[in-house]
Write an enzyme that holds these catalytic residues in place. Structure first.
Site, PDB file in Angstrom:
ATOM      1  N   GLU A  62      23.405  33.225  48.054  1.00 20.78           N
ATOM      2  CA  GLU A  62      24.750  32.792  47.619  1.00 20.78           C
ATOM      3  C   GLU A  62      25.501  32.330  48.854  1.00 20.78           C
ATOM      4  O   GLU A  62      25.662  33.100  49.816  1.00 20.78           O
ATOM      5  CB  GLU A  62      25.520  33.930  46.938  1.00 20.78           C
ATOM      6  CG  GLU A  62      25.006  34.243  45.552  1.00 20.78           C
ATOM      7  CD  GLU A  62      25.851  35.255  44.795  1.00 20.78           C
ATOM      8  OE1 GLU A  62      27.085  35.309  45.024  1.00 20.78           O
ATOM      9  OE2 GLU A  62      25.273  35.994  43.978  1.00 20.78           O
ATOM     10  N   GLU A  98      23.790  42.160  44.785  1.00 16.40           N
ATOM     11  CA  GLU A  98      24.939  42.831  45.395  1.00 16.40           C
ATOM     12  C   GLU A  98      24.978  44.302  44.966  1.00 16.40           C
ATOM     13  O   GLU A  98      25.966  44.799  44.425  1.00 16.40           O
ATOM     14  CB  GLU A  98      26.257  42.099  45.070  1.00 16.40           C
ATOM     15  CG  GLU A  98      26.256  40.694  45.664  1.00 16.40           C
ATOM     16  CD  GLU A  98      27.618  39.996  45.727  1.00 16.40           C
ATOM     17  OE1 GLU A  98      28.584  40.493  45.131  1.00 16.40           O
ATOM     18  OE2 GLU A  98      27.696  38.936  46.389  1.00 16.40           O
TER      19      GLU A  98
END
Ligand code: AHR
Length: 512
Positions: free
Chosen positions: A316, A194
Site C-alpha cells: 500500500e 495491518e
C-alpha cells in the site's frame, strides 16, 4: 489569493536559489542492477467506497455498458496498463471479509455492513469468482488478502482449497457447483492486513506466531505455488519488521510495508486540489522520504536474511488527502493532480533502486479511492495523471535497472528538501534503453543533460506528461485536461542527450 502569493514567492525563491536551470543525469550502464519486477506496478482494489461497486463492477443489469458486469470503459482502460497483479479484497476490509458470503447465486448471498468504510451495506455481489475472473480478463496475477483478524485458520485454508485445488475435494467440488470447473492459479497470498491495527490490533510477537500457524494450512494444490506474504509494518515501525523477521522469516516469501504520503493522521490531510507550491514541495518531500524508510526496513531484513530470499512488498502506497467536498468521508474519494503524478514517478524511481529486495508494490487504489488510476461518476470516467505515469512507465516492467546519479539543485521549503530532478533508467530484454526524467520544479523549465556513460545513441523519442500547472487535473467536465503527448525535445549534443523539460513534467524516452 493565498495560492497566488505563495506561488509567486516560491517562484522568486526558486529563481534566487538556482544559479542555473540545468541539471545532469549520469548513467552507469556497465553496472547493470537487478530486474525491476513487473510486480512493482501492482494495483490494489478494496471493497471501499466506489472502488468495486460502481467503479469496476456495475452488474450485468446495469445501463452502464458492461461486459459480464464489469464496466467496459474501466476494463478497457485498465487493460492498457499491463497490470501485473491486483490485491483484493482489502485493506482493512479483508479482516472482516468472509469469503463464503461471496460465492453461489448472487441473489442468495448474505449482506453485511462494511464497518471500516462508512457503514455501507455490502451485498457480496462481487466475490471470489468475480475477482478471479477479472484478473483473467486483465491478464494479471491475483493477490488475495486473507482474513486473520476475524477469520479462522480453517476458513482461510478452505479458501485456498476452493480457489486452487483441482482434486476431488470438498471445496473444489463446491467451486464446480458454483460454475467454475478448473481451479484458478493464485500466486500471492497475504496472511492478514495491518495486523497491528485494523487487522486485529496485535503485537508483533503474537502476530508472528499467528502468521506461522495460519500459513501452515495454506497448501500448494495441484501445481499452484503460493507466495506467502506476512502483514508488515506501517511506515517507521522498525520493531515490527525486526520481530517478524526474527520469528517468522523462514515461513514467509514476503513481508509487507505500508507507506502513505499523508500529512498526519489527525485532522485535515489537506485538499487534493486546493494547495500551494509549499504544500506541493512538502508532499514530494514526504513521498521521497520513503527511500529512507525502505533502507531502514531493508537493513533489518538483511540482518536476518542476507540472501534476500524474503521480498519486501510495499503493498500500500500513494497520496492520502481529504475526500472531495460533499462525498462520504469513509469512501476516500479524492481528485488527482499533476502533484500526484509527480509522487507516482518519484516513488517508482525509488522502488527501481531496491528491486533486489522489493519484489512488489501496490498503489492504493485502482479506481475511485485515494491515488487512483481512474475516477468514475455514474457512466462517466476520467483517467488521472497518475494513470498516465503508470502508462508511460510500463516500459520499465521486467527490465534491468541501470544505475544513475542525478546532479541538481535542491528546493528547500519548511523542513523538506527535494532535488529538482528525479530520474530512472532500464534496459529491456530486447536491449532497448528507457530513461524517465521528472522536472520537479513547479514553475521553471529545466535543461537536463543525460551523460549516457558510453551508450551509443543517435537520439531519443518518447512521451511527456505535462500540463503547465501543478494544479491541473482531469475532471468530469474537462476529462482531457491532462494527458500524454509525444516528446520531441531531446537532442544529441557531443554524445550527450540534452532534454528541455517543462515545469512539473515527466518524460519517458527510448534511446534510438
Ligand atoms: O487503503 C486504505 C486503507 O489504508 C486500507 O484499507 C488499510 O490497509 C490502510 O490503512
Amino acid at each position: 489569493m493565498k495560492r497566488i502569493i505563495t506561488t509567486l514567492l516560491s517562484a522568486a525563491l526558486a529563481l534566487g536559489a538556482l544559479a542555473q536551470k540545468s541539471s545532469t543525469v549520469r548513467l552507469y550502464p556497465e553496472q547493470e542492477g537487478s530486474l525491476i519486477s513487473k510486480h512493482i506496478y501492482g494495483q490494489f482494489a478494496e471493497h471501499l467506497g466506489s472502488c468495486i461497486y460502481g467503479g469496476i463492477w456495475v452488474g450485468e443489469e446495469s445501463e452502464i455498458p458492461n461486459y459480464m458486469g464489469y464496466r467496459t470503459d474501466v476494463l478497457e482502460a485498465l487493460k492498457e496498463l499491463s497490470i501485473p497483479n491486483l490485491r483484493w479484497p482489502g485493506g482493512c476490509f479483508a479482516d472482516e471479509y468472509h469469503w463464503m458470503d461471496g460465492i453461489g447465486p448472487r441473489e442468495q448471498r448474505p449482506k453485511m455492513v462494511n464497518n471500516n468504510w462508512g457503514g455501507t451495506v455490502e451485498d457480496n455481489s462481487f466475490g471470489t469468482h468475480e475477482f478471479l475472473n477479472l484478473c483473467e480478463l486483465l491478464g494479471c496475477e491475483p493477490y488475495i488478502s486473507g482474513n486473520v483478524g476475524s477469520g479462522s485458520v480453517e476458513e482461510l485454508a478452505k479458501w485456498v482449497e476452493y480457489m486452487t485445488s483441482d482434486g476431488d475435494s470438498p471445496m473444489a467440488n463446491l467451486r464446480r457447483k458454483n460454475g467454475r470447473d478448473k481451479a484458478w492459479k493464485v500466486k500471492f497470498l497475504g496472511v492478514g492486513n495491518e495486523s497491528w491495527g485494523c487487522g486485529g490490533s496485535m503485537r508483533p510477537e503474537y502476530y508472528s506466531d499467528l502468521y506461522r500457524r495460519y500459513q501452515t494450512y495454506c497448501r500448494n494444490y495441484d501445481g499452484n505455488r503460493l507466495f506467502k506474504i506476512a502483514s508488515g509494518a506501517s511506515d517507521y515501525d522498525y520493531n515490527w519488521t525486526e520481530v517478524l523477521m526474527k520469528n517468522a522469516a523462514r515461513n514467509m516469501n514476503g513481508l509487507s510495508l505500508h507507506y502513505y504520503t499523508v500529512r498526519g493522521w489527525n485532522g485535515s490531510k489537506g485538499s487534493a486540489t486546493e494547495f500551494d507550491t509549499d504544500d506541493y514541495y512538502w508532499t514530494l518531500g514526504k513521498a521521497l522520504e520513503i527511500e529512507d524508510v525502505i533502507q531502514k526496513h531493508i537493513a533489518i531484513m538483511d540482518k536476518y536474511d542476507p540472501q534476500k530470499r524474503v521480498g519486501l512488498m510495499v503493498d500500500e502506497w500513494g497520496t492520502w488527502f481529504d475526500v472531495e467536498p460533499g462525498t462520504n468521508p469513509g469512501h476516500l474519494f479524492q481528485q488527482n493532480t499533476m502533484r500526484d503524478a509527480l509522487v507516482a514517478a518519484l516513488s517508482l524511481n525509488v522502488f527501481h533502486k531496491y528491486t533486489d529486495r522489493i519484489r512488489m508494490t501496490n498503489i492504493a487504489q485502482i479506481v475511485n479511492v485515494l491515488q487512483s488510476m481512474i475516477l468514475t461518476r455514474g457512466p462517466q470516467m476520467v483517467l488521472t495523471p497518475t494513470y498516465y505515469v503508470f502508462s508511460m512507465y510500463k516500459v520499465h516492467q521486467d527490465a534491468t535497472h541501470l544505475p544513475l546519479d542525478v546532479l541538481c539543485d535542491r528546493m528547500t521549503i519548511r523542513e523538506r528538501s527535494v532535488p529538482v530532478v528525479s530520474a530512472t533508467a532500464s534496459k529491456d530484454s530486447a536491449g532497448k534503453v528507457h530513461i524517465s526524467l521528472a522536472n520537479i520544479l513547479a514553475d521553471q523549465e529545466q535543461t537536463v543533460t543525460v551523460d549516457l556513460g558510453g551508450l551509443k545513441a543517435k537520439g531519443a523519442q518518447g512521451e511527456i506528461l505535462s500540463a503547465g500547472s501543478i494544479f491541473a487535473y482531469n475532471s468530469f467536465d474537462e476529462p482531457q485536461r491532462v494527458g500524454l503527448a509525444p516528446y520531441k525535445e531531446a537532442k544529441m549534443v557531443d554524445g550527450k542527450l540534452v532534454c528541455r523539460i517543462p515545469a512539473a513534467s515527466v518524460v519517458t524516452l527510448e534511446l534510438k
